[in-house]
Motif scaffolding. Structure first.
Motif, short mmCIF file in Angstrom:
data_model
loop_
_atom_site.label_atom_id
_atom_site.label_comp_id
_atom_site.label_asym_id
_atom_site.label_seq_id
_atom_site.Cartn_x
_atom_site.Cartn_y
_atom_site.Cartn_z
N LYS A 52 -13.52 43.50 -0.76
CA LYS A 52 -14.67 44.25 -1.30
C LYS A 52 -14.30 45.10 -2.51
O LYS A 52 -15.18 45.65 -3.16
CB LYS A 52 -15.31 45.11 -0.21
N GLN A 55 -15.28 43.35 -8.23
CA GLN A 55 -16.52 43.78 -8.86
C GLN A 55 -17.55 42.65 -8.95
O GLN A 55 -18.75 42.92 -8.96
CB GLN A 55 -16.24 44.33 -10.26
N LYS A 85 -24.68 43.81 -2.41
CA LYS A 85 -24.47 45.22 -2.75
C LYS A 85 -25.46 46.05 -1.96
O LYS A 85 -26.64 45.74 -1.89
CB LYS A 85 -24.68 45.46 -4.24
N ASP A 88 -24.89 50.58 -4.15
CA ASP A 88 -23.84 50.47 -5.16
C ASP A 88 -22.46 50.20 -4.58
O ASP A 88 -21.45 50.44 -5.22
CB ASP A 88 -23.79 51.72 -6.05
N LYS A 89 -22.38 49.72 -3.35
CA LYS A 89 -21.11 49.35 -2.73
C LYS A 89 -21.15 47.86 -2.43
O LYS A 89 -22.16 47.34 -1.97
CB LYS A 89 -20.88 50.13 -1.43
#
Length: 117
Positions: A52, A55, A85, A88-89
């Motif tokens: 993870k 990007q 996502k 934003d993770k």
């Protein structure tokens, strides 16, 4: 004074010992085949947590494939991952199944699914 009452015997019979031993042996054999699949599931979860850090989707899959090569993961590959996502993770999800041959036409199918933390 002598008692004329017969005392009953207590304990388990030879047939009972054989039956209980057989059940314990079967459970042990089953556990010996299931435990490695669970250990591999834990390894896949750790590899997904490492992956993870990527990007992009191809980068996440490449990181997973590298971790899988090091850890000897055979049940799943980077292309089988679902990368999304959330807030934003990057979240890496996976699911797969493992079959264990029991006897004759009988199989035990274990379905695993998980995602990165």
């Amino acid at each position: 004074m002598i008692s004329s009452r017969k005392s009953s015997q207590r304990g388990i019979t030879l047939i009972g010992i054989i039956f209980v031993g057989g059940v314990i042996a079967m459970a042990g054999l089953l556990a010996a085949q299931v435990v490695p699949t669970y250990v591999e599931f834990q390894t896949i979860t750790k590899a997904a947590n490492k992956a993870k850090a990527g990007q992009t989707v191809p980068e996440v899959r490449a990181l997973f494939d590298r971790a899988a090569a090091v850890d000897g993961i055979k049940s799943i590959a980077g292309q089988d991952l679902e990368v999304t996502k959330e807030y934003d993770k990057v979240v890496v999800s996976f699911s797969y199944q493992s079959e264990i041959h029991l006897v004759g036409p009988a199989f035990l199918t274990l379905k695993y699914s998980g995602k990165s933390n």
